[in-house]
Design a protein around this motif. Structure first.
Motif, PDB file in Angstrom:
ATOM      1  N   GLU A 134      -0.695 -56.759  -7.259  1.00 17.95           N
ATOM      2  CA  GLU A 134      -1.747 -57.689  -6.845  1.00 17.95           C
ATOM      3  C   GLU A 134      -3.121 -57.197  -7.298  1.00 17.95           C
ATOM      4  N   ALA A 135      -3.360 -55.888  -7.199  1.00 20.16           N
ATOM      5  CA  ALA A 135      -4.657 -55.343  -7.611  1.00 20.16           C
ATOM      6  C   ALA A 135      -4.853 -55.470  -9.119  1.00 20.16           C
ATOM      7  N   THR A 136      -3.773 -55.259  -9.875  1.00 16.61           N
ATOM      8  CA  THR A 136      -3.853 -55.362 -11.333  1.00 16.61           C
ATOM      9  C   THR A 136      -4.109 -56.791 -11.775  1.00 16.61           C
ATOM     10  N   ASP A 171     -10.793 -52.794 -14.701  1.00 23.10           N
ATOM     11  CA  ASP A 171     -10.071 -53.207 -15.913  1.00 23.10           C
ATOM     12  C   ASP A 171      -8.554 -53.210 -15.717  1.00 23.10           C
ATOM     13  N   GLY A 172      -8.090 -52.897 -14.493  1.00 20.17           N
ATOM     14  CA  GLY A 172      -6.664 -52.931 -14.186  1.00 20.17           C
ATOM     15  C   GLY A 172      -5.937 -51.615 -14.394  1.00 20.17           C
ATOM     16  N   SER A 173      -6.620 -50.575 -14.905  1.00 19.29           N
ATOM     17  CA  SER A 173      -5.969 -49.282 -15.104  1.00 19.29           C
ATOM     18  C   SER A 173      -5.866 -48.531 -13.769  1.00 19.29           C
ATOM     19  N   TRP A 174      -4.961 -47.537 -13.722  1.00 19.27           N
ATOM     20  CA  TRP A 174      -4.676 -46.812 -12.484  1.00 19.27           C
ATOM     21  C   TRP A 174      -5.031 -45.340 -12.634  1.00 19.27           C
ATOM     22  N   THR A 175      -5.593 -44.749 -11.568  1.00 23.85           N
ATOM     23  CA  THR A 175      -5.952 -43.329 -11.559  1.00 23.85           C
ATOM     24  C   THR A 175      -5.392 -42.664 -10.313  1.00 23.85           C
ATOM     25  N   VAL A 176      -4.798 -41.489 -10.508  1.00 32.61           N
ATOM     26  CA  VAL A 176      -4.327 -40.661  -9.396  1.00 32.61           C
ATOM     27  C   VAL A 176      -5.490 -39.813  -8.888  1.00 32.61           C
ATOM     28  N   VAL A 211       6.453 -47.382 -12.123  1.00 30.78           N
ATOM     29  CA  VAL A 211       6.048 -48.625 -11.459  1.00 30.78           C
ATOM     30  C   VAL A 211       5.407 -49.571 -12.472  1.00 30.78           C
ATOM     31  N   ALA A 212       4.511 -49.033 -13.309  1.00 30.97           N
ATOM     32  CA  ALA A 212       3.814 -49.865 -14.293  1.00 30.97           C
ATOM     33  C   ALA A 212       4.789 -50.489 -15.282  1.00 30.97           C
ATOM     34  N   ALA A 213       5.838 -49.743 -15.662  1.00 35.31           N
ATOM     35  CA  ALA A 213       6.795 -50.238 -16.658  1.00 35.31           C
ATOM     36  C   ALA A 213       7.575 -51.441 -16.146  1.00 35.31           C
ATOM     37  N   ALA A 218       2.391 -54.237 -18.502  1.00 37.85           N
ATOM     38  CA  ALA A 218       2.242 -52.886 -17.963  1.00 37.85           C
ATOM     39  C   ALA A 218       0.800 -52.404 -18.054  1.00 37.85           C
ATOM     40  N   PRO A 219       0.175 -52.067 -16.927  1.00 36.06           N
ATOM     41  CA  PRO A 219      -1.189 -51.538 -16.961  1.00 36.06           C
ATOM     42  C   PRO A 219      -1.193 -50.096 -17.455  1.00 36.06           C
ATOM     43  N   ARG A 220      -2.357 -49.601 -17.772  1.00 37.32           N
ATOM     44  CA  ARG A 220      -2.483 -48.226 -18.257  1.00 37.32           C
ATOM     45  C   ARG A 220      -2.618 -47.273 -17.076  1.00 37.32           C
TER      46      ARG A 220
END
Length: 377
Positions: A134-136, A171-176, A211-213, A218-220
């Protein structure tokens, strides 16, 4: 690839038998996974972690109590610092993410913080995956996932992981995000602690990539994570971007090398159980039925290290001297083999390791002879 339902059910039943009757499973976290990946040849750790055995309780029952783990004071201090970093809907945390990783994005005036509560780890994992999707699909917004739940297949058994936070950028990318209580002094922290945090974060990156795959587009997943620590000697948060590409590649390769847990379980004698409630002799026999690969590095990463070190020293195994020494000695697996080869009593003289040992022994004898002569003058 997940196990078929019947096969997976049988494996879970088998692992429950290994833990002991009515013994709850200990969750396999990212810290344990990073340590397991650093020593993929250790079948003992793989089966104990896969079965959810409490290795600290097991070590105590074996008579080799573990000194591994964080103190209660450190845990309390860490929890208090994390709460401070995430206060106010994570405004300070998101400011640090933008400052260190995404200066071109709009400042996070407000952010979405989805509710991730669900029943059981499987439910929380599904809820996290939905929140990430949903966030992406809502570009232009910042989203903070507080303690999401991720799943990672490890040698045929699922491990449920809980990072401190995951941020979805506009931009839809994810950071840990990793939040630690050790300080950053003048902008830098203890390299050993930073390295351990990077290896732990790399496990989360791998899980996020899975999860992204599964998403349609697929987001980055960013290969730089945010490490948040107290600044100098204060309780104020500061942060640093840490590139985990190397740690991610090494961890992925080592996890792929792990023997599948069901294969190890199939090799065990019938009735094997690792319950600390067993008599000491039976418990020792059960643990010794699974081969271990001890190295001095285990002392800082595994609760069973003292037990395995004692057994390694008793057998004279060269692994107790370190992995680098073991690699140099080739087929010489015990200290007695090494000494015998150096004295010329055994070993193939064409073996490079044997030849090097004999040359070293000659040089040692010459040096000791010269010292003796000098002492007589």
């Amino acid at each position: 690839m997940p196990l078929p339902r019947t096969r997976g059910t049988a494996l879970r039943h088998r692992l429950a038998e290994l833990r002991g009757p009515d013994v709850p499973a200990k969750a396999l976290d990212a810290r344990a996974l990073a340590a397991l990946a650093a020593n993929p040849g250790c079948k003992r750790r793989a089966i104990l972690d896969g079965a959810g055995v409490n290795k600290a309780a097991l070590a105590g029952a074996l008579g080799s109590p573990s000194a591994f783990g964080q103190s209660q004071f450190a845990l309390t201090r860490g929890n208090a610092f994390e709460a401070k970093v995430k206060a106010g809907g994570g405004a300070e945390l998101l400011r640090l993410v933008r400052e260190k990783l995404d200066r071109g994005a709009e400042p996070p005036a407000h952010a979405r913080v989805p509710e991730l509560t669900a029943t059981g780890p499987e439910g929380r994992t599904a809820r996290t995956a939905l929140a990430l999707r949903e966030a992406t699909e809502a570009p232009g917004e910042w989203t903070l996932l507080d303690h999401p739940m991720l799943a990672l297949d490890v040698a045929g058994s699922p491990a449920f992981l809980e990072p401190d936070a995951v941020v979805v950028h506009p931009d839809g990318s994810w950071t840990v995000v990793e939040i630690k209580s050790f300080p950053m002094l003048d902008g830098s922290a203890d390299p050993a602690k930073v390295g351990a945090a990077a290896r732990q974060a790399a496990v989360y990156v791998l899980a996020l990539e899975q999860v992204a795959a599964r998403l349609e587009s697929a987001p980055r997943v960013r290969d730089r994570v945010l490490l948040v620590c107290p600044k100098d000697f204060s309780n104020l948060p500061t942060a640093s971007a840490v590139d985990v590409r190397k740690q991610r590649a090494v961890t992925a390769r080592q996890l792929d090398r792990l023997t599948r847990i069901e294969d190890i379980a199939d090799e065990l004698p019938a009735g094997t159980c690792f319950s600390p409630e067993l008599p000491a002799a039976d418990l020792t026999a059960a643990v010794e039925s699974v081969p271990a690969t001890y190295a001095p590095e285990c002392l800082s990463a595994c609760e069973l290290a003292f037990h395995c070190r004692a057994r390694s020293l008793e057998s004279g195994a060269v692994t107790s001297l370190g992995r680098s020494v073991r690699a140099e000695l080739g087929g010489l697996t015990t200290v007695e083999d090494v000494l015998s080869a150096a004295r010329g009593e055994s070993g193939d003289p064409d073996d490079p390791a044997v030849a090097a040992l004999r040359r070293a022994e000659r040089l040692r004898a010459e040096a000791l002879g010269q010292e003796a002569v000098a002492g007589c003058r």
